[in-house]
Design a protein around this motif. Sequence first.
Motif, PDB file in Angstrom:
ATOM      1  N   PHE A 121       0.810  -1.218   0.000  1.00 54.73           N
ATOM      2  CA  PHE A 121       0.000   0.000   0.000  1.00 54.73           C
ATOM      3  C   PHE A 121       0.845   1.270   0.000  1.00 54.73           C
ATOM      4  O   PHE A 121       0.378   2.321   0.421  1.00 54.73           O
ATOM      5  N   ARG A 122       2.043   1.196  -0.494  1.00 56.88           N
ATOM      6  CA  ARG A 122       2.916   2.374  -0.537  1.00 56.88           C
ATOM      7  C   ARG A 122       2.287   3.448  -1.410  1.00 56.88           C
ATOM      8  O   ARG A 122       1.968   3.222  -2.575  1.00 56.88           O
ATOM      9  N   GLY A 123       2.069   4.620  -0.829  1.00 56.85           N
ATOM     10  CA  GLY A 123       1.456   5.726  -1.555  1.00 56.85           C
ATOM     11  C   GLY A 123      -0.046   5.566  -1.755  1.00 56.85           C
ATOM     12  O   GLY A 123      -0.650   6.324  -2.493  1.00 56.85           O
ATOM     13  N   ARG A 124      -0.636   4.561  -1.101  1.00 57.44           N
ATOM     14  CA  ARG A 124      -2.065   4.291  -1.249  1.00 57.44           C
ATOM     15  C   ARG A 124      -2.721   4.184   0.126  1.00 57.44           C
ATOM     16  O   ARG A 124      -3.297   3.170   0.489  1.00 57.44           O
ATOM     17  N   THR A 125      -2.645   5.243   0.902  1.00 62.60           N
ATOM     18  CA  THR A 125      -3.178   5.258   2.260  1.00 62.60           C
ATOM     19  C   THR A 125      -4.674   4.984   2.288  1.00 62.60           C
ATOM     20  O   THR A 125      -5.165   4.253   3.153  1.00 62.60           O
ATOM     21  N   ALA A 126      -5.410   5.546   1.353  1.00 60.71           N
ATOM     22  CA  ALA A 126      -6.862   5.338   1.307  1.00 60.71           C
ATOM     23  C   ALA A 126      -7.194   3.870   1.072  1.00 60.71           C
ATOM     24  O   ALA A 126      -8.129   3.331   1.676  1.00 60.71           O
ATOM     25  N   ASP A 127      -6.417   3.204   0.218  1.00 64.01           N
ATOM     26  CA  ASP A 127      -6.651   1.777  -0.039  1.00 64.01           C
ATOM     27  C   ASP A 127      -6.362   0.948   1.208  1.00 64.01           C
ATOM     28  O   ASP A 127      -7.058  -0.031   1.490  1.00 64.01           O
ATOM     29  N   PHE A 128      -5.335   1.326   1.955  1.00 63.81           N
ATOM     30  CA  PHE A 128      -5.010   0.616   3.195  1.00 63.81           C
ATOM     31  C   PHE A 128      -6.137   0.800   4.216  1.00 63.81           C
ATOM     32  O   PHE A 128      -6.577  -0.162   4.848  1.00 63.81           O
ATOM     33  N   PHE A 129      -6.616   2.019   4.342  1.00 64.37           N
ATOM     34  CA  PHE A 129      -7.736   2.281   5.244  1.00 64.37           C
ATOM     35  C   PHE A 129      -8.971   1.499   4.819  1.00 64.37           C
ATOM     36  O   PHE A 129      -9.679   0.934   5.651  1.00 64.37           O
ATOM     37  N   TYR A 130      -9.212   1.430   3.514  1.00 63.07           N
ATOM     38  CA  TYR A 130     -10.373   0.697   3.009  1.00 63.07           C
ATOM     39  C   TYR A 130     -10.234  -0.801   3.288  1.00 63.07           C
ATOM     40  O   TYR A 130     -11.225  -1.478   3.570  1.00 63.07           O
ATOM     41  N   MET A 131      -9.016  -1.334   3.197  1.00 64.51           N
ATOM     42  CA  MET A 131      -8.800  -2.739   3.551  1.00 64.51           C
ATOM     43  C   MET A 131      -9.177  -2.976   5.013  1.00 64.51           C
ATOM     44  O   MET A 131      -9.865  -3.944   5.339  1.00 64.51           O
ATOM     45  N   LEU A 132      -8.729  -2.075   5.907  1.00 66.63           N
ATOM     46  CA  LEU A 132      -9.066  -2.220   7.324  1.00 66.63           C
ATOM     47  C   LEU A 132     -10.568  -2.074   7.557  1.00 66.63           C
ATOM     48  O   LEU A 132     -11.162  -2.822   8.346  1.00 66.63           O
ATOM     49  N   LEU A 133     -11.193  -1.147   6.874  1.00 70.09           N
ATOM     50  CA  LEU A 133     -12.637  -0.950   6.991  1.00 70.09           C
ATOM     51  C   LEU A 133     -13.399  -2.169   6.477  1.00 70.09           C
ATOM     52  O   LEU A 133     -14.362  -2.627   7.102  1.00 70.09           O
ATOM     53  N   PHE A 134     -12.957  -2.718   5.359  1.00 63.57           N
ATOM     54  CA  PHE A 134     -13.574  -3.929   4.816  1.00 63.57           C
ATOM     55  C   PHE A 134     -13.421  -5.083   5.800  1.00 63.57           C
ATOM     56  O   PHE A 134     -14.386  -5.801   6.086  1.00 63.57           O
ATOM     57  N   GLY A 135     -12.210  -5.265   6.334  1.00 66.39           N
ATOM     58  CA  GLY A 135     -11.977  -6.347   7.294  1.00 66.39           C
ATOM     59  C   GLY A 135     -12.818  -6.192   8.547  1.00 66.39           C
ATOM     60  O   GLY A 135     -13.403  -7.167   9.036  1.00 66.39           O
ATOM     61  N   ALA A 136     -12.894  -4.982   9.072  1.00 64.07           N
ATOM     62  CA  ALA A 136     -13.705  -4.738  10.268  1.00 64.07           C
ATOM     63  C   ALA A 136     -15.174  -5.025   9.986  1.00 64.07           C
ATOM     64  O   ALA A 136     -15.875  -5.615  10.822  1.00 64.07           O
ATOM     65  N   SER A 137     -15.648  -4.648   8.817  1.00 60.12           N
ATOM     66  CA  SER A 137     -17.044  -4.896   8.457  1.00 60.12           C
ATOM     67  C   SER A 137     -17.329  -6.387   8.308  1.00 60.12           C
ATOM     68  O   SER A 137     -18.351  -6.884   8.791  1.00 60.12           O
ATOM     69  N   VAL A 138     -16.433  -7.100   7.647  1.00 64.34           N
ATOM     70  CA  VAL A 138     -16.609  -8.545   7.472  1.00 64.34           C
ATOM     71  C   VAL A 138     -16.592  -9.247   8.831  1.00 64.34           C
ATOM     72  O   VAL A 138     -17.442 -10.100   9.112  1.00 64.34           O
ATOM     73  N   LEU A 139     -15.634  -8.895   9.673  1.00 65.83           N
ATOM     74  CA  LEU A 139     -15.551  -9.522  10.999  1.00 65.83           C
ATOM     75  C   LEU A 139     -16.796  -9.249  11.833  1.00 65.83           C
ATOM     76  O   LEU A 139     -17.338 -10.159  12.467  1.00 65.83           O
ATOM     77  N   THR A 140     -17.249  -8.013  11.826  1.00 66.32           N
ATOM     78  CA  THR A 140     -18.457  -7.666  12.578  1.00 66.32           C
ATOM     79  C   THR A 140     -19.660  -8.438  12.037  1.00 66.32           C
ATOM     80  O   THR A 140     -20.460  -8.977  12.799  1.00 66.32           O
TER      81      THR A 140
END
Length: 184
Positions: free
Chosen positions: A42-61
């Motif tokens: 995710f170098r230079g792609r902070t929004a994509d990294f945040f979206y990965m975490l958001l996706f993971g949190a949503s799936v886990l929940t």
Amino acid sequence: MKQYQIWRLVTNFLYFRKMDLDFLFHMFFLARYCKLLEENTFRGRTADFFYMLLFGASVLTGIVLVGGMIPYVSVSFAKIIFLSNSLTFMMVYVWSKQNPFIHMSFLGLFTFTAAYLPWVLLGFSVLVGASPWVDLLGMIAGHAYYFLEDVYPRMTGRRPLKTPSFIKALFTDDNVVVAQPNNM
């Protein structure tokens, strides 16, 4: 959630339970693999990294909420209050899928490739007495992300996990400059 305690959807990812050997290993995983994902994939792609975490949190929940409604399974899911370890394990899983050929060693006891890292860590968690469900949930969320972000686009040419523009607007993407050596 019955008393509209909406903040619990976020705070359950911020608490890592008691301080024991399993906690120390998950802190190490969080620091190491979060950093490796940020610096490489995710170098230079902070929004994509945040979206990965958001996706993971949503799936886990979602998994925990739905799993809590299924008879016989709900007993195991009722014990899972905090999902921080699962989210950490998701990052380990995603990193291992993106770097499958890196050779690793576990406590100097045996070597393996990174593709098997989640399974080795799952076995270790069970050995130290932690619930395998927590790590398995992270592996499920990580696999869902890996499949939808890497495998499915290669198969179909479509990318279902494209980061929404409103999330990209929250983060400024740094231009990554790659230095090339001068010809001698």
